[in-house]
Write an enzyme that holds these catalytic residues in place. Structure first.
Site, PDB file in Angstrom:
ATOM      1  N   VAL A  38      60.681   5.561  85.495  1.00  0.00           N
ATOM      2  CA  VAL A  38      59.308   5.975  85.892  1.00  0.00           C
ATOM      3  C   VAL A  38      59.116   7.193  86.868  1.00  0.00           C
ATOM      4  O   VAL A  38      58.450   8.083  86.836  1.00  0.00           O
ATOM      5  CB  VAL A  38      58.352   4.701  86.347  1.00  0.00           C
ATOM      6  CG1 VAL A  38      56.972   5.347  86.759  1.00  0.00           C
ATOM      7  CG2 VAL A  38      58.233   3.638  85.263  1.00  0.00           C
ATOM      8  N   ALA A  39      59.956   6.893  87.970  1.00  0.00           N
ATOM      9  CA  ALA A  39      60.035   7.730  89.177  1.00  0.00           C
ATOM     10  C   ALA A  39      60.643   8.969  88.563  1.00  0.00           C
ATOM     11  O   ALA A  39      59.810  10.045  89.053  1.00  0.00           O
ATOM     12  CB  ALA A  39      60.749   7.300  90.281  1.00  0.00           C
ATOM     13  N   ASP A  54      55.906  11.813  95.990  1.00  0.00           N
ATOM     14  CA  ASP A  54      56.046  13.097  94.919  1.00  0.00           C
ATOM     15  C   ASP A  54      54.816  13.639  94.635  1.00  0.00           C
ATOM     16  O   ASP A  54      54.690  14.658  94.286  1.00  0.00           O
ATOM     17  CB  ASP A  54      56.386  12.268  93.700  1.00  0.00           C
ATOM     18  CG  ASP A  54      57.967  11.805  93.959  1.00  0.00           C
ATOM     19  OD1 ASP A  54      58.357  11.895  94.839  1.00  0.00           O
ATOM     20  OD2 ASP A  54      58.459  11.336  92.798  1.00  0.00           O
ATOM     21  N   ASP A  82      38.656  51.586  79.033  1.00  0.00           N
ATOM     22  CA  ASP A  82      37.158  51.300  78.765  1.00  0.00           C
ATOM     23  C   ASP A  82      36.456  51.658  77.251  1.00  0.00           C
ATOM     24  O   ASP A  82      35.470  50.858  77.196  1.00  0.00           O
ATOM     25  CB  ASP A  82      36.256  52.032  79.874  1.00  0.00           C
ATOM     26  CG  ASP A  82      36.728  53.521  79.826  1.00  0.00           C
ATOM     27  OD1 ASP A  82      37.531  54.064  78.912  1.00  0.00           O
ATOM     28  OD2 ASP A  82      36.582  54.283  80.953  1.00  0.00           O
ATOM     29  N   ASP A 105      43.359  54.229  84.653  1.00  0.00           N
ATOM     30  CA  ASP A 105      42.529  55.559  84.514  1.00  0.00           C
ATOM     31  C   ASP A 105      42.245  56.109  85.865  1.00  0.00           C
ATOM     32  O   ASP A 105      42.614  55.718  86.923  1.00  0.00           O
ATOM     33  CB  ASP A 105      41.086  54.622  84.499  1.00  0.00           C
ATOM     34  CG  ASP A 105      40.740  54.593  83.093  1.00  0.00           C
ATOM     35  OD1 ASP A 105      41.392  55.095  82.224  1.00  0.00           O
ATOM     36  OD2 ASP A 105      39.727  54.138  82.569  1.00  0.00           O
ATOM     37  N   ASP A 142      40.181  52.496  72.963  1.00  0.00           N
ATOM     38  CA  ASP A 142      41.479  51.904  73.909  1.00  0.00           C
ATOM     39  C   ASP A 142      41.730  50.711  73.647  1.00  0.00           C
ATOM     40  O   ASP A 142      42.788  50.125  73.897  1.00  0.00           O
ATOM     41  CB  ASP A 142      40.799  52.024  75.323  1.00  0.00           C
ATOM     42  CG  ASP A 142      40.743  53.281  76.043  1.00  0.00           C
ATOM     43  OD1 ASP A 142      41.314  54.147  75.530  1.00  0.00           O
ATOM     44  OD2 ASP A 142      39.807  53.425  76.915  1.00  0.00           O
TER      45      ASP A 142
HETATM   46  P1  ADP Z   1      38.594  60.012  82.530  1.00  0.00           P
HETATM   47  O1  ADP Z   1      39.972  59.783  82.173  1.00  0.00           O
HETATM   48  O2  ADP Z   1      38.474  61.085  83.748  1.00  0.00           O
HETATM   49  O3  ADP Z   1      37.659  58.981  82.281  1.00  0.00           O
HETATM   50  P2  ADP Z   1      36.943  61.055  79.826  1.00  0.00           P
HETATM   51  O4  ADP Z   1      38.059  60.680  78.858  1.00  0.00           O
HETATM   52  O5  ADP Z   1      35.923  60.002  80.376  1.00  0.00           O
HETATM   53  O6  ADP Z   1      38.036  60.983  81.418  1.00  0.00           O
HETATM   54  O7  ADP Z   1      36.666  62.579  79.946  1.00  0.00           O
HETATM   55  C1  ADP Z   1      37.599  63.458  79.315  1.00  0.00           C
HETATM   56  C2  ADP Z   1      36.905  64.906  79.440  1.00  0.00           C
HETATM   57  O8  ADP Z   1      35.636  64.747  78.768  1.00  0.00           O
HETATM   58  C3  ADP Z   1      36.509  64.937  80.922  1.00  0.00           C
HETATM   59  O9  ADP Z   1      37.346  65.779  81.799  1.00  0.00           O
HETATM   60  C4  ADP Z   1      35.207  65.906  80.795  1.00  0.00           C
HETATM   61  O10 ADP Z   1      35.475  67.322  80.661  1.00  0.00           O
HETATM   62  C5  ADP Z   1      34.737  65.627  79.397  1.00  0.00           C
HETATM   63  N1  ADP Z   1      33.485  64.644  79.370  1.00  0.00           N
HETATM   64  C6  ADP Z   1      33.440  63.501  79.877  1.00  0.00           C
HETATM   65  N2  ADP Z   1      32.012  63.131  80.133  1.00  0.00           N
HETATM   66  C7  ADP Z   1      31.447  64.026  79.096  1.00  0.00           C
HETATM   67  C8  ADP Z   1      29.999  64.002  79.012  1.00  0.00           C
HETATM   68  N3  ADP Z   1      29.232  63.028  78.973  1.00  0.00           N
HETATM   69  N4  ADP Z   1      29.512  64.996  78.377  1.00  0.00           N
HETATM   70  C9  ADP Z   1      30.352  66.091  77.940  1.00  0.00           C
HETATM   71  N5  ADP Z   1      31.642  66.000  78.517  1.00  0.00           N
HETATM   72  C10 ADP Z   1      32.164  65.060  78.854  1.00  0.00           C
HETATM   73 MG    MG Z   2      36.219  58.068  80.967  1.00  0.00          MG
END
Ligand code: ADP
Ligand code: MG
Length: 892
Positions: A296-297, A723, A625, A343, A629
């Site tokens: 048991v222990a 224990d 995000d 990111d 991804d």
């Molecule tokens: P991060 O890694 O900085 O989040 P993103 O993937 O969001 O980069 O964006 C990549 C590129 O797309 C940015 O560097 C920018 O030039 C362009 N971009 C981001 N958001 C917009 C937007 N709403 N409208 C137009 N171009 C954008």
């Molecule tokens: Mg982004």
């Protein structure tokens, strides 16, 4: 309206049939569901329907009831053994002993029950923190409601990256696509639109519907809920899908495996000990009871429970530091993380942007300088960033676009709504991470105006002319090179850049990214987060490699990396899209792994990076995000999604969600992961060392011509006292402050590695020798009676076990100031144990049950000296090791 036809009742049976819904026009569906498409349901109607149709859940997920947890406590080998022991005692008319054993049985099942109930409830409560929400329109305004509160008739708003939480009929849609692979097996996204489909259309082709369990990959939509919960298509096919299934982690499974092996071993040892004792003439009733008590222990039945408590405790601490765990198994992996891909925007930076500068062919604008006169092109640029924009100046939307909208409204003196009333939007080409651009088409007097913004090099590539001071002039290689240089120069200062371009065409359906006229650059400032440099330093100390993976351009990436201390060298190498492509194609993994900044990374490259690093044995945490991804988040050992800016798809795919999106939270979670693992390892070692000391002690004594140093009832008492409480206290520990000062644990290493088994054996043996010494000295040197001597050995063992707690500190930690002595729970546990031990000898009733007598002062001295002996031996060994420079072993 409702007065003309007999008000059609809401179908009470269950919702609207999804097949019918898809064949009817949206107005008909709305009428049947008694909802106004422009305002949605009222709150009271929604709650009535929730009452009637039930929550939007697949099969009610019921938490394990307290009752079932209680019952489970009785179905263990330990309870069986105790029952057997009680039966043996009663059959020999040892009433006191029999009842004492029953008391032990009751107390230990109650302890197990309370511990397990607390552990499981705590984990369940954590799950609730991650509840999914949906945007619905009710009473004319848009709210976030928990997805499980959706009812038929609710109007839901969707955008790319959202999960679909019910079956819905689409009312409005723009460029809408859904990924229905979970339902239909079709791996490509399907186009969706509000049109009704013909009767008899198969599920996969009902394009006017969105289905529970699928996700929106692109576009936006408004749709009406027609079925929820079990009445959805998913509910019909998915008897097996459970939305919140219980899972045990690999760690718990390994502990269960270890426990099973130990049970077997213990039973064998107990049987052998019993046999040996009987052979050496110790009386077979005594030896049978001793054997059972030993079994048991020594059975570590509490291991899995204590592990659950340690996990839950650590997860709560993570939640407080903004990290929610999706999968329990992630907790232990976290502690072994060796690479973090992070990111940039919003994770390393604040994601609070301001427009700093606009550069056009005929003039510039800067935030700090007065803006009395704008050149014509600068004014055009402001108009562009206002109209090619989906954010509101009140802060709703992409922070980058919010910043653009605010700057434009301030400079132009009017908002987007006012501008759009003159120049209505004809259509939008949404931003996507592949083109890195977005376009808006405006219906103006001169025709359709195309306004484009995006990554500068992408926009430059799409231009064939440049806007001059007056009119348009042709592009030359020289001019293009000039703008590239400007772009890079501003990026090197940390600016986040967008290129701007436009054109006019006769139709709204032209290709948006061809034959554009270049209008210039916008630069935005996004300050680095203040806590990032410390967090990055902590990673470096902890042997964790940090790599920035960003969609942004190389110059900006490097500048931010420098600002947060990710690199020191202003010329640090940045791998861009082309470099990555080449290095991946040529399998140059070494080079891939040595760079800390990866810019203009595509989602596919993220996935590739994860697997390259994993191949080299790394345990990878990866942030993400977007919808794209999701595969990388799943592939990573720890997928980390952003709670604020991440899409629902990303959050669903991830193992961990950061509620504040901050890099520091990842590091805090890794720290907790390490602490949890250390705590679990500590209490396993402690429990095993205690159990081993009991087995060795009784095993040895049963072969020697001396009394058993501890009676069966005493063994059971110790099992309940020394224990349990210290083991629980280990689970609650806050960890060694230097837990982030050593390299990550090798993820393939077992909980109890060979060096730990050596330590367990060492402590167990040392304690056995001490207790036997105490027994012999008390009996022969002090001339104590048998009962008095056994009291001495019993207390020596008990107090010696408490001292083991001290030996379990880190290899090089000081004896009195270490993570264990700082743990307030441990102090409490030891105090409680001491009180119970004193009660065992001074409370007459207990003393009678346990067959003890109050020790004399000299006895106490002997007990303490003997109990502290293992600690002294350990100190000597440690000193020797240090001297011999053999202390290469990492800590516990
Ligand atoms: P991060 O890694 O900085 O989040 P993103 O993937 O969001 O980069 O964006 C990549 C590129 O797309 C940015 O560097 C920018 O030039 C362009 N971009 C981001 N958001 C917009 C937007 N709403 N409208 C137009 N171009 C954008
Ligand atoms: Mg982004």
């Amino acid at each position: 309206m409702a007065t003309t036809d007999l008000a059609e009742p809401v179908p009470t049976e269950a919702h609207l049939d999804a097949e019918q819904a898809s064949t009817r026009e949206i107005d008909v569906v709305a009428r049947e569901l008694q909802v106004d498409l422009t305002t949605g349901l009222t709150e009271s109607e929604a709650s009535q329907r929730l009452e009637r149709f039930g929550p939007n859940l697949l099969r009610e997920v019921r938490a394990a009831s307290a009752w079932s947890i209680f019952i489970a406590q009785f179905l263990t080998p330990v309870v069986g053994l105790l029952g057997l022991a009680a039966a043996v005692s009663f059959s020999f008319q040892e009433w006191l002993e029999g009842f004492a054993i029953l008391a032990v049985l009751v107390i230990s099942t109650l302890l197990g029950f309370v511990a397990e109930l607390k552990g499981t409830r705590s984990v369940e409560a954590l799950r609730k923190l991650g509840t999914r929400t949906t945007r619905v329109r009710r009473e004319g305004t848009v709210h976030e409601v928990p997805a499980q509160d959706l009812v038929p008739g609710d109007i839901v708003l969707f955008e790319g990256g959202d999960l679909v939480a019910a079956d819905l009929r689409i009312a409005k849609a723009s460029r809408l696509q859904a990924d229905e692979s979970t339902l239909t097996g079709e791996s490509l996204p399907v186009d969706k639109s509000p049109e009704a489909t013909k009767e008899g259309t198969v599920l996969a082709e009902r394009t006017g519907m969105l289905f529970k369990g699928t996700s929106v990959t692109r576009g936006s939509a408004e749709a009406v809920v027609v079925a929820t919960g079990q009445a959805t298509e998913l509910g019909r096919i998915a008897e097996l899908v459970d939305e919140a299934e219980g899972e045990s982690t690999p760690l718990e499974k390994r502990l269960e495996g270890l426990t099973r092996k130990l049970i077997l071993l213990t039973l064998i040892v107990a049987a052998v000990t019993t046999g040996l004792g009987i052979l050496s003439g110790k009386g077979w009733l005594l030896m049978v009871e001793t054997g059972i008590a030993l079994a048991v222990a020594a059975i570590p039945e509490g291991l899995p429970i204590v592990a659950t408590i340690a996990l839950a405790r650590g997860m709560w601490r993570m939640a407080r530091r903004h990290a929610l765990i999706n999968r329990l198994a992630a907790v232990e992996t976290l502690g072994a993380t060796s690479v973090i891909f992070t990111d940039k925007t919003g994770t390393l930076t604040e994601n609070r942007m301001t427009v700093e500068r606009i550069v056009t062919p005929d003039g510039e604008w800067e935030r700090d300088r007065s803006t009395e006169s704008l050149s014509p092109r600068v004014r055009e640029a402001f108009e562009l960033i206002q109209l090619c924009n989906n954010a509101e100046t009140d802060g709703a939307g992409d922070p980058l676009e919010v910043a653009l909208a605010r700057a434009a409204e301030k400079v132009l003196g009017r908002g987007r709504a006012a501008a759009e009333s003159e120049q209505p939007r004809a259509r939008e080409e949404a931003f996507d991470s592949v083109t890195k651009m977005m376009a808006v088409v405006i219906n103006s007097k001169e025709g359709f105006r195309y306004l484009i913004k995006g990554a500068p090099e992408a926009v430059l590539e799409a231009c064939s002319t440049e806007a001059g001071a007056e009119g348009v002039r042709p592009w030359t290689d020289e001019r293009r090179a000039h703008w590239h240089a400007r772009d890079e120069q501003i990026a090197a200062g940390g600016g986040r850049l967008l290129g701007l371009a436009q054109k006019t065409a006769a139709s709204a359906e032209d290709a948006p990214y061809e034959n554009l006229t270049w209008l210039g650059l916008v630069s935005l400032h996004d300050p680095p987060r203040k806590d990032v440099p410390d967090a990055i330093r902590a990673c470096q100390d902890a042997g964790i490699q940090v790599i920035m993976v960003t969609g942004d351009q190389p110059g900006t990436a490097r500048s931010i990396a420098l600002a947060v201390g990710l690199v020191d060298d202003p010329n640090a190498r940045v791998l861009g899209a082309k470099d990555l492509e080449r290095l991946i194609a040529e399998d140059r993994d070494e080079e891939l792994r040595s760079s800390s900044i990866h810019a203009r990374v595509t989602p596919e490259q993220k996935l590739e990076l994860v697997s390259r690093f994993q191949k080299s044995g790394a345990v990878v945490a990866m942030t993400g995000d977007g919808v794209n991804d999701a595969p990388a988040l799943k592939k990573a050992d720890i997928g980390v999604a952003m709670g604020q800016r991440g899409t629902q798809v990303a959050r669903e795919a991830a193992d961990m969600v950061l509620t504040d999106d901050a890099f520091g939270s990842i590091v805090a979670a890794i720290r907790q992961g390490r602490i949890i693992f250390d705590n679990i390892r500590s209490f396993v070692i402690y429990l095993l060392a205690c159990n081993l000391s009991e087995i060795l002690l009784v095993g040895t004594a049963s072969m020697l011509p001396i009394p058993l140093p501890i009676t069966p009832i005493q063994i059971l008492f110790l099992n309940l006292v020394t224990d349990v409480f210290p083991a629980l206290a280990f689970a609650m520990g806050e960890g060694d402050p230097r837990v982030m000062g050593r390299p990550p644990r090798d993820s393939s290493e077992p909980i109890i590695a060979r060096r730990h088994w050596r330590r367990i054996a060492f402590y167990g043996a040392a304690l056995t020798v001490s207790v036997l010494l105490a027994l012999i000295l008390a009996h022969s040197a002090l001339g104590r009676t048998r009962e008095q001597s056994v009291t001495v050995s019993f207390l020596t063992l008990a107090i010696g076990q408490l001292f083991l707690v001290l030996i379990l500190r880190d290899q090089d930690a000081s004896l009195f100031r270490n993570a264990i002595t700082k743990n307030a729970w441990m102090g409490g546990a030891i105090a409680l144990c001491l009180v119970l031990l004193l009660a065992a000898v001074f409370v007459p009733f207990l003393a009678r049950v346990l067959a003890t007598t109050p020790p004399a002062p000299l006895d106490w001295l002997l007990i303490l000296l003997a109990a502290v002996l293992p600690v002294v031996i350990d100190l000597v060994v440690r000193a020797f090791r240090k001297r011999a420079k053999l202390s290469l072993e990492p800590g516990v």
